[in-house]
Motif scaffolding. Structure first.
Motif, PDB file in Angstrom:
ATOM      1  N   ALA A 141       0.751  -1.228  -0.082  1.00 31.10           N
ATOM      2  CA  ALA A 141       0.036  -0.032  -0.172  1.00 31.10           C
ATOM      3  C   ALA A 141       0.978   1.087  -0.112  1.00 31.10           C
ATOM      4  O   ALA A 141       2.095   1.117   0.602  1.00 31.10           O
ATOM      5  CB  ALA A 141      -0.823  -0.068   1.177  1.00 31.10           C
ATOM      6  N   ILE A 142       0.254   2.361  -0.551  1.00 27.81           N
ATOM      7  CA  ILE A 142       0.823   3.555  -0.336  1.00 27.81           C
ATOM      8  C   ILE A 142      -0.099   4.773   0.312  1.00 27.81           C
ATOM      9  O   ILE A 142      -1.393   4.483  -0.218  1.00 27.81           O
ATOM     10  CB  ILE A 142       1.290   4.306  -1.942  1.00 27.81           C
ATOM     11  CG1 ILE A 142       2.341   3.378  -2.543  1.00 27.81           C
ATOM     12  CG2 ILE A 142       1.679   5.519  -1.846  1.00 27.81           C
ATOM     13  CD1 ILE A 142       2.735   3.674  -4.007  1.00 27.81           C
ATOM     14  N   VAL A 143       0.354   5.298   1.062  1.00 33.43           N
ATOM     15  CA  VAL A 143      -0.518   6.241   2.089  1.00 33.43           C
ATOM     16  C   VAL A 143       0.092   7.535   1.545  1.00 33.43           C
ATOM     17  O   VAL A 143       1.294   7.835   2.097  1.00 33.43           O
ATOM     18  CB  VAL A 143      -0.556   6.014   3.484  1.00 33.43           C
ATOM     19  CG1 VAL A 143      -1.330   7.006   4.327  1.00 33.43           C
ATOM     20  CG2 VAL A 143      -1.270   4.698   3.871  1.00 33.43           C
ATOM     21  N   GLY A 144      -0.695   8.415   0.835  1.00 27.51           N
ATOM     22  CA  GLY A 144      -0.063   9.972   0.692  1.00 27.51           C
ATOM     23  C   GLY A 144      -0.911  10.771   1.505  1.00 27.51           C
ATOM     24  O   GLY A 144      -2.291  10.816   1.184  1.00 27.51           O
ATOM     25  N   LEU A 151      -3.834   4.972  -1.009  1.00 31.40           N
ATOM     26  CA  LEU A 151      -4.908   5.867  -0.396  1.00 31.40           C
ATOM     27  C   LEU A 151      -4.391   7.188  -0.228  1.00 31.40           C
ATOM     28  O   LEU A 151      -3.244   7.559   0.212  1.00 31.40           O
ATOM     29  CB  LEU A 151      -4.860   5.306   1.071  1.00 31.40           C
ATOM     30  CG  LEU A 151      -5.507   6.124   2.002  1.00 31.40           C
ATOM     31  CD1 LEU A 151      -7.171   6.127   1.692  1.00 31.40           C
ATOM     32  CD2 LEU A 151      -5.551   5.452   3.434  1.00 31.40           C
ATOM     33  N   THR A 152      -5.215   7.937  -0.691  1.00 31.06           N
ATOM     34  CA  THR A 152      -5.019   9.668  -0.547  1.00 31.06           C
ATOM     35  C   THR A 152      -5.768   9.967   0.742  1.00 31.06           C
ATOM     36  O   THR A 152      -6.957  10.017   0.944  1.00 31.06           O
ATOM     37  CB  THR A 152      -5.748  10.399  -1.753  1.00 31.06           C
ATOM     38  OG1 THR A 152      -5.028   9.992  -2.962  1.00 31.06           O
ATOM     39  CG2 THR A 152      -5.325  11.734  -1.621  1.00 31.06           C
ATOM     40  N   VAL A 153      -5.104  10.642   1.701  1.00 28.35           N
ATOM     41  CA  VAL A 153      -5.675  11.212   2.959  1.00 28.35           C
ATOM     42  C   VAL A 153      -5.739  12.691   2.843  1.00 28.35           C
ATOM     43  O   VAL A 153      -4.531  13.234   2.448  1.00 28.35           O
ATOM     44  CB  VAL A 153      -4.583  10.587   4.041  1.00 28.35           C
ATOM     45  CG1 VAL A 153      -5.289  11.109   5.700  1.00 28.35           C
ATOM     46  CG2 VAL A 153      -4.505   9.120   4.082  1.00 28.35           C
ATOM     47  N   LYS A 154      -6.903  13.178   3.299  1.00 30.85           N
ATOM     48  CA  LYS A 154      -7.095  14.440   3.352  1.00 30.85           C
ATOM     49  C   LYS A 154      -7.307  15.014   4.729  1.00 30.85           C
ATOM     50  O   LYS A 154      -8.481  15.142   5.151  1.00 30.85           O
ATOM     51  CB  LYS A 154      -7.957  15.037   2.051  1.00 30.85           C
ATOM     52  CG  LYS A 154      -7.778  14.729   0.820  1.00 30.85           C
ATOM     53  CD  LYS A 154      -8.682  15.255  -0.277  1.00 30.85           C
ATOM     54  CE  LYS A 154      -8.252  14.931  -1.573  1.00 30.85           C
ATOM     55  NZ  LYS A 154      -9.147  16.055  -2.479  1.00 30.85           N
ATOM     56  N   VAL A 204      -6.030  10.611  13.373  1.00 36.52           N
ATOM     57  CA  VAL A 204      -5.823  10.442  11.846  1.00 36.52           C
ATOM     58  C   VAL A 204      -5.234   9.127  11.620  1.00 36.52           C
ATOM     59  O   VAL A 204      -5.520   8.458  10.656  1.00 36.52           O
ATOM     60  CB  VAL A 204      -4.795  11.656  11.311  1.00 36.52           C
ATOM     61  CG1 VAL A 204      -4.182  11.372  10.195  1.00 36.52           C
ATOM     62  CG2 VAL A 204      -5.540  13.165  11.430  1.00 36.52           C
ATOM     63  N   VAL A 205      -4.325   8.535  12.200  1.00 36.72           N
ATOM     64  CA  VAL A 205      -3.755   7.396  12.126  1.00 36.72           C
ATOM     65  C   VAL A 205      -4.626   6.036  12.146  1.00 36.72           C
ATOM     66  O   VAL A 205      -4.734   5.429  11.265  1.00 36.72           O
ATOM     67  CB  VAL A 205      -2.638   7.225  12.848  1.00 36.72           C
ATOM     68  CG1 VAL A 205      -1.980   5.667  12.920  1.00 36.72           C
ATOM     69  CG2 VAL A 205      -1.524   8.045  12.629  1.00 36.72           C
ATOM     70  N   ALA A 206      -5.641   6.197  13.243  1.00 34.83           N
ATOM     71  CA  ALA A 206      -6.687   5.312  13.231  1.00 34.83           C
ATOM     72  C   ALA A 206      -7.678   5.102  12.083  1.00 34.83           C
ATOM     73  O   ALA A 206      -7.798   4.310  11.587  1.00 34.83           O
ATOM     74  CB  ALA A 206      -7.521   5.694  14.641  1.00 34.83           C
ATOM     75  N   ASP A 207      -8.074   6.586  11.452  1.00 35.46           N
ATOM     76  CA  ASP A 207      -8.675   6.564  10.298  1.00 35.46           C
ATOM     77  C   ASP A 207      -7.938   6.042   9.051  1.00 35.46           C
ATOM     78  O   ASP A 207      -8.510   5.534   8.532  1.00 35.46           O
ATOM     79  CB  ASP A 207      -9.293   7.994  10.152  1.00 35.46           C
ATOM     80  CG  ASP A 207     -10.185   8.589  11.096  1.00 35.46           C
ATOM     81  OD1 ASP A 207     -10.825   7.630  11.698  1.00 35.46           O
ATOM     82  OD2 ASP A 207     -10.343   9.853  11.290  1.00 35.46           O
ATOM     83  N   LYS A 244     -10.625  -1.096   4.495  1.00 36.40           N
ATOM     84  CA  LYS A 244     -11.485  -1.176   3.684  1.00 36.40           C
ATOM     85  C   LYS A 244     -11.317  -0.744   2.012  1.00 36.40           C
ATOM     86  O   LYS A 244     -12.200  -0.716   1.366  1.00 36.40           O
ATOM     87  CB  LYS A 244     -12.444  -0.130   4.156  1.00 36.40           C
ATOM     88  CG  LYS A 244     -13.168  -0.420   5.279  1.00 36.40           C
ATOM     89  CD  LYS A 244     -13.986   0.517   5.814  1.00 36.40           C
ATOM     90  CE  LYS A 244     -14.471   0.456   7.374  1.00 36.40           C
ATOM     91  NZ  LYS A 244     -15.706   1.523   7.896  1.00 36.40           N
ATOM     92  N   LYS A 245      -9.908  -0.583   2.032  1.00 34.33           N
ATOM     93  CA  LYS A 245      -9.469  -0.209   0.406  1.00 34.33           C
ATOM     94  C   LYS A 245     -10.102   1.080   0.240  1.00 34.33           C
ATOM     95  O   LYS A 245     -10.548   1.180  -1.125  1.00 34.33           O
ATOM     96  CB  LYS A 245      -9.729  -1.482  -0.577  1.00 34.33           C
ATOM     97  CG  LYS A 245      -9.188  -2.729   0.027  1.00 34.33           C
ATOM     98  CD  LYS A 245      -7.336  -2.472  -0.260  1.00 34.33           C
ATOM     99  CE  LYS A 245      -7.003  -4.221   0.002  1.00 34.33           C
ATOM    100  NZ  LYS A 245      -5.371  -4.100  -0.263  1.00 34.33           N
ATOM    101  N   ARG A 246     -10.346   1.890   0.935  1.00 34.39           N
ATOM    102  CA  ARG A 246     -10.690   3.055   0.484  1.00 34.39           C
ATOM    103  C   ARG A 246      -9.809   3.995  -0.514  1.00 34.39           C
ATOM    104  O   ARG A 246      -8.552   3.904  -0.264  1.00 34.39           O
ATOM    105  CB  ARG A 246     -11.059   3.969   1.711  1.00 34.39           C
ATOM    106  CG  ARG A 246     -12.275   3.571   2.687  1.00 34.39           C
ATOM    107  CD  ARG A 246     -13.665   4.148   2.333  1.00 34.39           C
ATOM    108  NE  ARG A 246     -13.381   5.810   2.411  1.00 34.39           N
ATOM    109  CZ  ARG A 246     -13.717   6.303   3.398  1.00 34.39           C
ATOM    110  NH1 ARG A 246     -13.680   5.760   4.690  1.00 34.39           N
ATOM    111  NH2 ARG A 246     -13.654   7.632   3.362  1.00 34.39           N
ATOM    112  N   ASN A 247     -10.305   4.589  -1.384  1.00 37.95           N
ATOM    113  CA  ASN A 247      -9.352   5.464  -2.055  1.00 37.95           C
ATOM    114  C   ASN A 247      -8.956   6.866  -1.477  1.00 37.95           C
ATOM    115  O   ASN A 247      -7.890   7.167  -1.850  1.00 37.95           O
ATOM    116  CB  ASN A 247     -10.122   5.748  -3.551  1.00 37.95           C
ATOM    117  CG  ASN A 247     -10.407   4.398  -4.314  1.00 37.95           C
ATOM    118  OD1 ASN A 247      -9.419   3.437  -4.423  1.00 37.95           O
ATOM    119  ND2 ASN A 247     -11.561   4.273  -4.792  1.00 37.95           N
ATOM    120  N   VAL A 248     -10.018   7.607  -1.221  1.00 37.74           N
ATOM    121  CA  VAL A 248      -9.708   8.910  -0.470  1.00 37.74           C
ATOM    122  C   VAL A 248     -10.228   9.109   0.836  1.00 37.74           C
ATOM    123  O   VAL A 248     -11.352   8.249   1.072  1.00 37.74           O
ATOM    124  CB  VAL A 248     -10.434   9.956  -1.313  1.00 37.74           C
ATOM    125  CG1 VAL A 248     -10.062  11.348  -0.788  1.00 37.74           C
ATOM    126  CG2 VAL A 248      -9.824  10.010  -2.668  1.00 37.74           C
TER     127      VAL A 248
END
Length: 245
Positions: A132-135, A177-180, A204-207, A214-218
């Motif tokens: 996974a990549i978390v950006g 995953l894009t995190v905003k 934020v980390v828990a989210d 859940k393989k969320r995109n954003v």
């Protein structure tokens, strides 16, 4: 074999919270940043929490010569490689107004540096067919606002880059995953005072972990930012340019 997490910008408050969370799962963490003394302390903490290994490595988003060593270190550790990007800088807009040269560093820290690193890492992740990549971007990237539009532009570009990377790597089993986040109580926001819907690094980390599962995109965090930014993006430009938000 244990997972390996590359953590870019590992000295940031959110990155440290993320490091603690994956160390407790027994992952190997590669802590990449500029402040080696701080990374050494974080590595010791990660090892104490159960990390399979904790390796501090120099990373400077403005110096591509520091990138390859991180990729090589990840290959050497073995296991499934993932990457979390917490890199960025946010000079005050009035400081940028006074010194436009600050734009270069802001864009490099928040967009071109991380994107270049991920582009170097992409073939490895494509070949492994997993990970996974978390950006970490920002709600500031959803629309140019008068108070931070240079930072917002950098984060908007990073979100668009991550969207394309998600499309490319998703075909090979890699989740992006894009995190905003909205305002987070960190050193970066310390001078801004109390902000609406401010959250904490641990929240934020828990989210992030829930979104990965859940393989969320954003991911908007707090969730309230999704409807807020949806409304802000829908405001017609003639009205929006008269607003102070």
């Amino acid at each position: 074999m244990n997972d390996t997490w590359i953590i870019l910008g590992a000295s940031s408050t959110i990155a440290k919270a993320f490091t603690r969370s994956v160390a407790e799962t027994g992952a190997h963490v590669i802590l990449a940043g500029r402040r080696m003394d701080d990374l050494d302390a974080t590595a010791a903490d990660a090892s104490a929490r159960g990390a399979a290994g904790a390796t501090p490595v120099m990373f400077d988003a403005r110096d591509p010569a520091t990138f390859q060593q991180i990729v090589d270190t990840a290959v050497a550790t073995g296991g499934t490689v993932s990457c979390a990007v917490f890199v960025g800088s946010m000079p005050a807009q009035d400081a940028i107004d006074a010194d436009p040269s600050l734009i270069d560093g802001t864009i490099t820290d928040s967009l071109t540096g991380p994107a270049r690193f991920l582009q170097m890492l992409a073939p490895l992740m494509e070949a492994q067919g997993d990970g996974a990549i978390v950006g970490v971007g920002s709600v500031a990237g959803d629309r140019g606002r008068v108070g931070n539009y240079v930072y917002g532009a950098a984060k908007a570009g990073f979100a668009t880059y991550l969207s394309g990377l998600r499309n490319a790597l998703g075909r090979h089993g890699v989740h992006v995953l894009t995190v905003k986040p909205g305002p987070v109580d960190t050193a970066m926001t310390a001078g801004l005072g109390k902000q609406p819907f401010m959250t904490t690094a641990d929240a934020v980390v828990a989210d992030i972990h829930k979104a990965l599962a859940k393989k969320r995109n954003v991911l908007y965090t707090k969730l309230i930012w999704w409807p807020v930014m949806t409304i802000i993006k829908l405001i017609p430009e003639p009205i929006f340019k008269k607003m102070s938000i």
